[in-house]
Scaffold this active site. Structure first.
Site, mmCIF file in Angstrom:
data_model
loop_
_atom_site.group_PDB
_atom_site.id
_atom_site.type_symbol
_atom_site.label_atom_id
_atom_site.label_comp_id
_atom_site.label_asym_id
_atom_site.label_seq_id
_atom_site.Cartn_x
_atom_site.Cartn_y
_atom_site.Cartn_z
ATOM 1 C CB SER A 82 -4.899 -1.834 -3.896
ATOM 2 O OG SER A 82 -4.435 -0.521 -4.055
ATOM 3 N N GLY A 83 -6.969 -0.180 -5.922
ATOM 4 C CA GLY A 83 -7.227 0.372 -7.243
ATOM 5 C C GLY A 83 -5.977 0.626 -8.070
ATOM 6 C CB THR A 116 -18.215 11.919 2.293
ATOM 7 O OG1 THR A 116 -18.990 12.532 3.311
ATOM 8 C CG2 THR A 116 -18.779 12.260 0.922
ATOM 9 N N GLY A 174 -5.453 -0.657 -0.094
ATOM 10 C CA GLY A 174 -5.333 -2.063 0.281
ATOM 11 C C GLY A 174 -5.018 -2.234 1.761
ATOM 12 C CB THR A 175 -2.743 -0.418 4.036
ATOM 13 O OG1 THR A 175 -1.571 -0.738 3.280
ATOM 14 C CG2 THR A 175 -2.393 -0.430 5.510
ATOM 15 C CB CYS A 209 21.295 -0.999 -1.389
ATOM 16 S SG CYS A 209 22.852 -1.718 -0.862
#
Lengths: 138, 390
Positions: B199-200, B237, B71-72, B325
């Site tokens: 994203s997968g 690829t 996704g990034t 935290c």
């Protein structure tokens, strides 16, 4: 349902970077609670938002008892418990000399991102002592 | 110990059906889909099929789908492509609750490239300030990039409405749909988006595979420059095995959309209502109506999130927290801070995010455990006395 300390919790804390003494302090929580006839109650908020309240029982300038109430993580709890063991029975001035390094030595290790928890435990205790002294002519 | 996995906005179990589809392509069918020979060509046929599966989930044409590594990468590719297409425009619009893949990239562009970025604020329910958004749109705006749904709260932005406005103004519109895909229906044509990231591993495919939807005929500069793969829009690829897995995962996601909206939503609502009923001083973060059906962000006063997670973990329950935290920094979640969730509540916020693998029985175990965990932590909190906040 009663949730008790377990090997799973110990293992997780070990994996996270806590040494055994720090884990023992966290699991036992032996100085958690309040002192009903405390001579001083002081509170401090840490940079991460954790909050500690310290209760002090003082006689002849000597710390007879200390307890903490904590809204915080395992790092905060273990650091505060170790700090109590370092100052209980000590003169107020000696307790003021306790520093972050002393607590770290007792804990042996906690994750680096939790080092600020030690600061909070020490600062809260020092704040309590200072406020006690200022309200008792010290 | 049986694991109860309620952290599906972080990642998901790879579906058995997905693994089954992928396995032969790890070993026996290792051909390069770009090769001339039939051995490679057979792999290419599977990729064509996978591309169709992805396209069908979001109502796109297969040719509009570019496979990426995550996704990034999709988010970065979209933003850089939009800026390259409009070199004279120096303004970007986004929100202040985006995923770091957009948030940090925008901050980077401000620092290093002199871009001006409008970070549109959200209200206490996590909804965008639409006035600020619309007023920020100008002739200098190269891109609007907004998430379809928030990863922490599940709050859904009005993408279709924004898309319409962006199209009217001729401003490129990208949406990060990483959390929305597979949980709510997505129709790229109706939404008027120019680019969309997915994203997968959020939809039961493996990690390391994502997609960028690029609307037909959109001017696009590749982020990874290399060979002719993905019609020159992404060199390298193809990750054939993961692409095949993602295709199957998208087919399954489409089949499960109705279940997400019914059974999963009902489980989430049950969990939410029971926690609110059985545990005092807790509240839901985010708009309860415009929200993903699987997500519950809930803050408990007078306790700290990481401590909750530690005790849940003991019981095999996986969730996540918005507390400082757990963030690795000294700051609580930027999403909860942007929503002005009080620190005492943000500090004790927990996110449960469900999938179609979760069961009602698991919800009952989570509820029972949470009641005990919160009580135990409040017993040592300075803010909790005699059953209430002090």
């Amino acid at each position: 349902m009663q949730i008790s300390s377990s090997d799973a919790e110990r293992k997780m804390l070990t994996d996270a970077g806590y040494a055994d003494p720090a884990i023992d302090y966290y699991l036992e929580k032996k100085h958690i609670g309040h002192i009903s006839n405390a001579d001083q109650i002081s509170e401090k908020v840490g940079s991460c938002g954790d909050i500690m309240k310290v209760y002090l029982k003082v006689e002849n300038d000597t710390i007879q008892d200390v307890k903490y109430e904590i809204t915080g993580c395992a790092g905060a709890i273990s650091a505060a418990m170790a700090a109590v063991d370092l100052v209980k029975g000590k003169k107020l001035n000696d307790a003021m000399n306790m520093n972050d390094g002393d607590v770290f030595k007792v804990l042996q290790n906690i994750p680096e991102k939790k080092h600020h928890c030690i600061q909070l435990a020490v600062k809260t205790l020092h704040k309590g002592i200072e406020e006690y002294k200022s309200s008792n002519g010290g | 110990m049986k694991i109860i996995y309620a952290d599906n906005n972080a990642t998901t179990k790879v579906a058995d059906e997905v693994i089954k589809q992928m396995l032969p392509y790890f070993g026996e069918y290792y051909g390069n889909p770009s090769s001339m020979h039939t051995f490679g060509g057979n792999v290419d046929k599977k990729i064509v099929q996978a591309r169709q599966g992805v396209a069908d989930l979001i109502n796109a044409d297969p040719g509009e789908i570019v496979f990426t590594s995550c996704g990034t990468e999709s988010d970065n590719s979209a933003v850089y492509a939009a800026l390259a297409a409009n070199p004279e425009k120096k303004h970007i619009i986004t929100s202040n609750v985006e995923h770091p893949a957009i948030n940090n990239l925008c901050k980077h562009l401000v620092k290093t490239k002199g871009y001006e970025v409008t970070f549109v604020p959200v209200d206490k329910k996590g909804m965008l300030d639409m006035d600020i958004l619309y007023n920020a749109m100008s002739d200098n705006t190269a891109l609007i990039t907004l998430m379809w749904a928030n990863n922490e709260t599940g709050v859904i932005f009005p993408i279709e409405e924004i898309g319409k406005k962006a199209n009217e103004k001729g401003i490129l519109f990208h949406t990060d749909a990483v959390q929305a895909a597979g949980k709510v229906p997505i129709d790229v044509k109706a939404a008027g988006v120019d680019m969309l990231s997915m994203s997968g591993h959020k939809i039961h495919a493996p990690k390391g595979i994502g997609i960028l939807y690029i609307k037909n005929n959109l001017k696009f500069s590749p982020f990874l420059i290399g060979g002719h793969q993905e019609k020159g829009r992404r060199g390298g690829t193809e990750n054939t095995v993961s692409i095949i897995g993602l295709g199957k995962a998208c087919e399954m996601a489409k089949e499960h959309l109705n279940e997400m909206d019914t059974r999963v939503r009902n489980m989430r609502d049950y969990l939410e209502n029971q926690l609110l009923e059985k545990i005092p001083a807790c509240s839901v973060n985010g708009d309860k109506d415009l929200r993903l059906p699987n997500t519950l962000s809930i803050g408990f006063d007078a306790v700290e999130g990481e401590s909750i997670l530690l005790l849940l973990d003991q019981e095999g329950i996986c969730a996540s927290s918005g507390s400082a935290c757990t963030s690795g920094s000294l700051d609580p979640s930027h999403v909860l801070m942007a929503m002005e969730v009080p620190l005492k509540s943000a500090h004790g916020s927990i996110r449960f995010s469900l999938s179609f693998y979760n069961t009602q029985e698991e919800m009952d175990i989570i509820i029972k455990t949470m009641v005990s965990v919160i009580q135990r932590l409040r017993d040592m909190s300075p803010f909790w006395k005699d059953g209430k906040m002090v």
